[in-house]
Every structure is written in structure tokens, then in C-alpha cells.
Design a protein around this motif. Structure first.
Motif, PDB file in Angstrom:
ATOM      1  N   LEU A 117       0.592  -1.162  -0.055  1.00  0.00           N
ATOM      2  CA  LEU A 117      -0.124  -0.136  -0.010  1.00  0.00           C
ATOM      3  C   LEU A 117       0.986   1.221   0.063  1.00  0.00           C
ATOM      4  N   LYS A 118       2.092   1.156   0.810  1.00  0.00           N
ATOM      5  CA  LYS A 118       2.764   2.212   0.941  1.00  0.00           C
ATOM      6  C   LYS A 118       3.508   2.486  -0.456  1.00  0.00           C
ATOM      7  N   HIS A 119       4.083   1.378  -1.187  1.00  0.00           N
ATOM      8  CA  HIS A 119       4.446   1.474  -2.342  1.00  0.00           C
ATOM      9  C   HIS A 119       3.731   2.136  -3.407  1.00  0.00           C
ATOM     10  N   ALA A 120       2.396   1.698  -3.557  1.00  0.00           N
ATOM     11  CA  ALA A 120       1.458   2.170  -4.512  1.00  0.00           C
ATOM     12  C   ALA A 120       1.256   3.748  -4.222  1.00  0.00           C
ATOM     13  N   GLU A 121       1.023   4.272  -3.102  1.00  0.00           N
ATOM     14  CA  GLU A 121       1.012   5.501  -2.801  1.00  0.00           C
ATOM     15  C   GLU A 121       2.296   6.264  -3.264  1.00  0.00           C
ATOM     16  N   SER A 122       3.439   5.915  -3.206  1.00  0.00           N
ATOM     17  CA  SER A 122       4.536   6.358  -3.533  1.00  0.00           C
ATOM     18  C   SER A 122       4.795   6.607  -4.834  1.00  0.00           C
ATOM     19  N   LYS A 123       4.187   5.464  -5.748  1.00  0.00           N
ATOM     20  CA  LYS A 123       4.213   5.399  -7.175  1.00  0.00           C
ATOM     21  C   LYS A 123       2.956   6.329  -7.660  1.00  0.00           C
ATOM     22  N   ARG A 124       1.869   6.592  -6.949  1.00  0.00           N
ATOM     23  CA  ARG A 124       0.906   7.569  -7.365  1.00  0.00           C
ATOM     24  C   ARG A 124       1.447   8.983  -7.344  1.00  0.00           C
ATOM     25  N   LYS A 125       2.250   9.240  -6.208  1.00  0.00           N
ATOM     26  CA  LYS A 125       2.864  10.732  -6.167  1.00  0.00           C
ATOM     27  C   LYS A 125       3.849  10.729  -7.182  1.00  0.00           C
ATOM     28  N   GLU A 126       4.527   9.593  -7.606  1.00  0.00           N
ATOM     29  CA  GLU A 126       5.708   9.721  -8.622  1.00  0.00           C
ATOM     30  C   GLU A 126       4.919  10.257  -9.842  1.00  0.00           C
ATOM     31  N   VAL A 127       3.923   9.627 -10.255  1.00  0.00           N
ATOM     32  CA  VAL A 127       3.001   9.844 -11.348  1.00  0.00           C
ATOM     33  C   VAL A 127       2.542  11.468 -11.289  1.00  0.00           C
ATOM     34  N   MET A 128       1.832  11.726 -10.283  1.00  0.00           N
ATOM     35  CA  MET A 128       1.535  13.208  -9.936  1.00  0.00           C
ATOM     36  C   MET A 128       2.425  14.051 -10.297  1.00  0.00           C
ATOM     37  N   LYS A 129       3.689  13.973  -9.586  1.00  0.00           N
ATOM     38  CA  LYS A 129       4.814  14.907  -9.781  1.00  0.00           C
ATOM     39  C   LYS A 129       4.978  14.778 -11.391  1.00  0.00           C
ATOM     40  N   ALA A 130       5.315  13.919 -11.883  1.00  0.00           N
ATOM     41  CA  ALA A 130       5.636  14.098 -13.574  1.00  0.00           C
ATOM     42  C   ALA A 130       4.582  14.831 -14.328  1.00  0.00           C
ATOM     43  N   LYS A 131       3.159  14.493 -13.786  1.00  0.00           N
ATOM     44  CA  LYS A 131       2.123  15.190 -14.509  1.00  0.00           C
ATOM     45  C   LYS A 131       2.276  16.874 -14.230  1.00  0.00           C
ATOM     46  N   HIS A 132       2.462  17.058 -12.960  1.00  0.00           N
ATOM     47  CA  HIS A 132       2.636  18.408 -12.764  1.00  0.00           C
ATOM     48  C   HIS A 132       3.690  19.070 -13.310  1.00  0.00           C
ATOM     49  N   ASP A 133       4.904  18.400 -13.506  1.00  0.00           N
ATOM     50  CA  ASP A 133       6.236  19.167 -14.100  1.00  0.00           C
ATOM     51  C   ASP A 133       5.925  19.224 -15.502  1.00  0.00           C
ATOM     52  N   ASN A 134       5.176  18.196 -16.225  1.00  0.00           N
ATOM     53  CA  ASN A 134       5.056  18.299 -17.816  1.00  0.00           C
ATOM     54  C   ASN A 134       3.662  17.794 -18.227  1.00  0.00           C
ATOM     55  N   PRO A 135       2.822  18.793 -17.759  1.00  0.00           N
ATOM     56  CA  PRO A 135       1.219  18.414 -18.092  1.00  0.00           C
ATOM     57  C   PRO A 135       0.939  17.852 -19.433  1.00  0.00           C
ATOM     58  N   GLU A 136       1.597  18.360 -20.367  1.00  0.00           N
ATOM     59  CA  GLU A 136       1.215  18.002 -21.828  1.00  0.00           C
ATOM     60  C   GLU A 136       1.676  16.602 -22.152  1.00  0.00           C
ATOM     61  N   ARG A 137       2.870  16.252 -21.602  1.00  0.00           N
ATOM     62  CA  ARG A 137       3.173  14.794 -21.892  1.00  0.00           C
ATOM     63  C   ARG A 137       2.534  13.908 -21.290  1.00  0.00           C
ATOM     64  N   TYR A 138       1.942  14.355 -20.143  1.00  0.00           N
ATOM     65  CA  TYR A 138       1.156  13.342 -19.345  1.00  0.00           C
ATOM     66  C   TYR A 138      -0.539  13.550 -19.201  1.00  0.00           C
ATOM     67  N   ASP A 139      -0.752  13.934 -20.398  1.00  0.00           N
ATOM     68  CA  ASP A 139      -2.298  14.629 -20.330  1.00  0.00           C
ATOM     69  C   ASP A 139      -3.066  13.369 -20.513  1.00  0.00           C
ATOM     70  N   HIS A 140      -2.752  12.170 -20.626  1.00  0.00           N
ATOM     71  CA  HIS A 140      -3.564  10.879 -20.524  1.00  0.00           C
ATOM     72  C   HIS A 140      -3.840  10.510 -19.194  1.00  0.00           C
ATOM     73  N   ILE A 141      -3.343  11.159 -18.216  1.00  0.00           N
ATOM     74  CA  ILE A 141      -3.533  10.976 -16.910  1.00  0.00           C
ATOM     75  C   ILE A 141      -4.344  11.780 -16.001  1.00  0.00           C
ATOM     76  N   ALA A 142      -5.347  11.445 -15.517  1.00  0.00           N
ATOM     77  CA  ALA A 142      -6.150  12.380 -14.770  1.00  0.00           C
ATOM     78  C   ALA A 142      -5.556  13.251 -13.475  1.00  0.00           C
ATOM     79  N   ASP A 143      -6.205  14.315 -13.229  1.00  0.00           N
ATOM     80  CA  ASP A 143      -5.660  15.058 -11.780  1.00  0.00           C
ATOM     81  C   ASP A 143      -6.025  14.319 -10.648  1.00  0.00           C
ATOM     82  N   ASP A 144      -7.267  13.295 -10.682  1.00  0.00           N
ATOM     83  CA  ASP A 144      -7.457  12.527  -9.379  1.00  0.00           C
ATOM     84  C   ASP A 144      -6.896  11.260  -9.686  1.00  0.00           C
ATOM     85  N   PHE A 145      -5.887  10.920 -10.445  1.00  0.00           N
ATOM     86  CA  PHE A 145      -5.192   9.672 -10.429  1.00  0.00           C
ATOM     87  C   PHE A 145      -5.015   8.856  -9.520  1.00  0.00           C
TER      88      PHE A 145
END
Length: 317
Positions: A117-145
Motif C-alpha cells: 500500500l505504501k509503495h502504491a502511494e509512493s508510485k501515485r505521487k511519482e506519477v502526479m509529480k511527473a504530470k505536474h512537471d510536464n502536464p502536456e506529456r502526461y495529459d493521458h493521466i487524470a488529476d485525480d489519478f
């Protein structure tokens, strides 16, 4: 666990097939679409829904230790979330028509480790950080991912329906419950005495020290104990299947009671008993095609032992 009786021979392919069936049933209104892992690969997911749910299945290759299992689950999740962030896989997702992704489901038989569960949350944060840093590249991922761990128990309704309606060639296996040593303390003395008395009547009042008599009693006491365990597990994991078995058992028990109590000739006890065994097995085989053949035999002897242990099956001495 709901997979306790599920054939006993599940592997990665069978688990994926089961998961796909579950998702098709649960998300049929969202048009769940399976992604075959050929012609370009599956893009790190097994399938997707039109409302933005994607899933990835994993089944352990063998019986790992707790630490080993966690490491395999962790590494599998890391690899596939990595694919989600890969530009080449994004293109593949778009080609497949995968919509904006809101949920990524990791579907495993069970999870007993909070580290996942902890690992899943860390990966979620990783995904959201990537989306925050480059929203156009990761526009296939929702803000509530969200990354959600799903286990077999989450699909009790679907798995039960798959089995009852024969939507899969897998059948329930009741023989995996193994009572190696009968603990007579688990069986009330009056139940044991009932079994002894009725077996003796069927065997024409055989001597208590007769080896065949003792073997028969041992077999039915063991089956009685095992039957209680099996019925309890069915009731918890497969409530509808339990009701199917229970309803047939109750209906046929009345017939058994009348047939044995109305027999006035005790020399026919053995004949009547064997007729009941054969007829009841035929009824089980006809009504429960989702049980393996060996499981039908198991269920027959377990339920017969219950009738011997209570008052529904009686024989004149």
C-alpha cells in the motif's frame, strides 16, 4: 479466501482469464475492453473501461516467502507504472483508444503486506509529480489519478456468477480440504454415537470390534467434520453456491427421512442406504456441474455423514 476452492491449479494465465471475466461482468456498462498482449504488446495494462479505469493482473509464480512476495509485487507495480509514464507507451494507449486514466488497478489474489500500500502511494505521487512537471506529456493521466490494489475477495459476486453460470471451464474443487487426523473432540459425542448406531444398523448389527465397522465409523466421522468446514467456507466465500447446496440438501433430507423411517424390514437397511447414496450423487451431479467430479463424491459423503450424525436418517435395528 474465495480462491480456496477454485480448482487449486491457478496460474498466471488462468488468473488473468478470471480477472478479465470479472472486469467484463462488473464494467459491462462501461464497455470494458481487453487488450491482447500481441501485435505491439498490452501497453502495461490488461484492459480499460470507457470511464477511465485500467487494470493490470499479477499471479505469484510459486509460494514465495512474505518478503519475496512483496518484492515481486513491488517490482511488478514499478515496471508497469513505469510504462504508464513512458512516451512510447502513451502513444500505444492512444492508438488503443484508452481514455483519460483515473484509476490504475493492480489485481492480485490477496494482499497481506501494508508495504505494498505504501509503495502504491509512493508510485501515485511519482506519477502526479511527473504530470505536474510536464502536464502536456502526461495529459493521458487524470488529476485525480489513483493506484488501487484489488484482490480476489473484491470480486466475490463476479467469481460466483462465473462459476454458477459456467462462464469459465474452471470448476470448484472441494477435495483440497484435507483432514489428515480425525480429532474426535471436534465432534460432539452424541453425533459420534448416532453415526455408530446407524452404521451398525446398516451393517446388520455388526460387532463393535469389527475392523470394517470401525473403519466405516472413522470415515463418516471424518467426513462429518470435513463437511462442516467445507459448508462454512462455502457460506463465507460463495454464499449463493452455499444456498444452492443447502437447499438441495434440505429438500433431499426430508425424502431420506421418510424413506428410512418407513422401512419396516431392517434386512433392507443396507440396500436402502446404498440406493440413497447413488440417487443423491446423481442429483448432485445434475444440479452442480460447476463442481469437479471428485468434489461431487466428496460432497455426497460429507452430507450423508451429516444425516447419519443428526436425526434425519434413521434405520430400524
Amino acid at each position: 479466501m474465495i480462491l480456496d476452492f477454485y480448482d487449486g491449479n491457478l496460474d498466471g494465465n488462468a488468473w488473468e482469464e478470471l480477472c478479465q471475466s470479472c472486469y467484463r461482468l462488473r464494467y459491462q456498462n462501461q464497455h470494458y475492453t481487453e487488450i491482447p498482449a500481441v501485435q505491439g504488446g498490452d501497453a502495461g495494462i490488461e484492459g480499460f473501461t470507457r470511464n477511465g479505469i485500467v487494470n493490470q493482473c499479477y499471479f505469484p509464480e510459486r509460494n514465495y516467502s512474505d518478503d519475496e512476495l512483496y518484492e515481486h509485487l513491488r517490482d511488478k507495480m514499478t515496471r508497469d507504472i513505469g510504462k504508464l509514464l513512458d512516451a512510447n507507451y502513451k502513444k500505444r494507449l492512444e492508438e488503443l483508444g484508452v481514455p483519460l486514466i483515473h484509476e490504475w488497478h493492480f489485481v492480485i489474489p490477496e494482499n497481506k503486506d501494508s508495504r505494498l500500500l505504501k509503495h502504491a502511494e509512493s508510485k501515485r505521487k511519482e506519477v502526479m509529480k511527473a504530470k505536474h512537471d510536464n502536464p502536456e506529456r502526461y495529459d493521458h493521466i487524470a488529476d485525480d489519478f489513483a493506484i488501487i490494489i484489488k484482490v480476489a475477495e473484491d470480486f466475490k459476486f463476479e467469481i460466483t456468477r462465473i462459476i454458477r453460470e459456467s462462464l469459465s471451464d474452471k470448476k470448484l474443487n472441494l477435495t483440497i480440504i484435507n483432514v489428515k487426523q480425525v480429532d474426535w473432540n471436534q465432534c460432539e459425542s452424541d453425533k459420534v454415537n448416532n453415526i455408530k448406531r446407524k452404521v451398525k444398523a446398516v451393517m446388520n448389527d455388526v460387532n463393535d470390534n469389527d475392523e470394517f465397522f470401525k473403519d466405516a465409523v472413522h470415515t463418516y466421522v471424518e467426513a462429518y467434520i470435513k463437511g462442516l468446514v467445507i459448508m462454512q467456507k462455502l457460506r463465507v466465500s460463495y454464499a449463493e453456491i452455499y444456498e444452492d447446496v443447502h437447499n438441495l440438501e434440505q429438500a433431499y433430507k426430508r425424502e431420506v427421512s421418510l424413506k428410512t423411517r418407513m422401512n419396516m424390514d431392517n434386512s433392507l437397511n443396507f440396500k436402502i442406504f446404498n440406493e440413497i447414496l447413488g440417487d443423491f450423487e446423481q442429483k448432485l451431479s445434475k444440479d452442480f456441474k460447476y463442481f469437479e467430479s471428485a468434489s461431487i463424491s466428496e460432497l455426497k459423503i460429507d452430507i450423508i455423514s451429516m444425516w447419519l450424525a443428526d436425526c434425519s436418517m434413521e434405520f430400524r435395528k
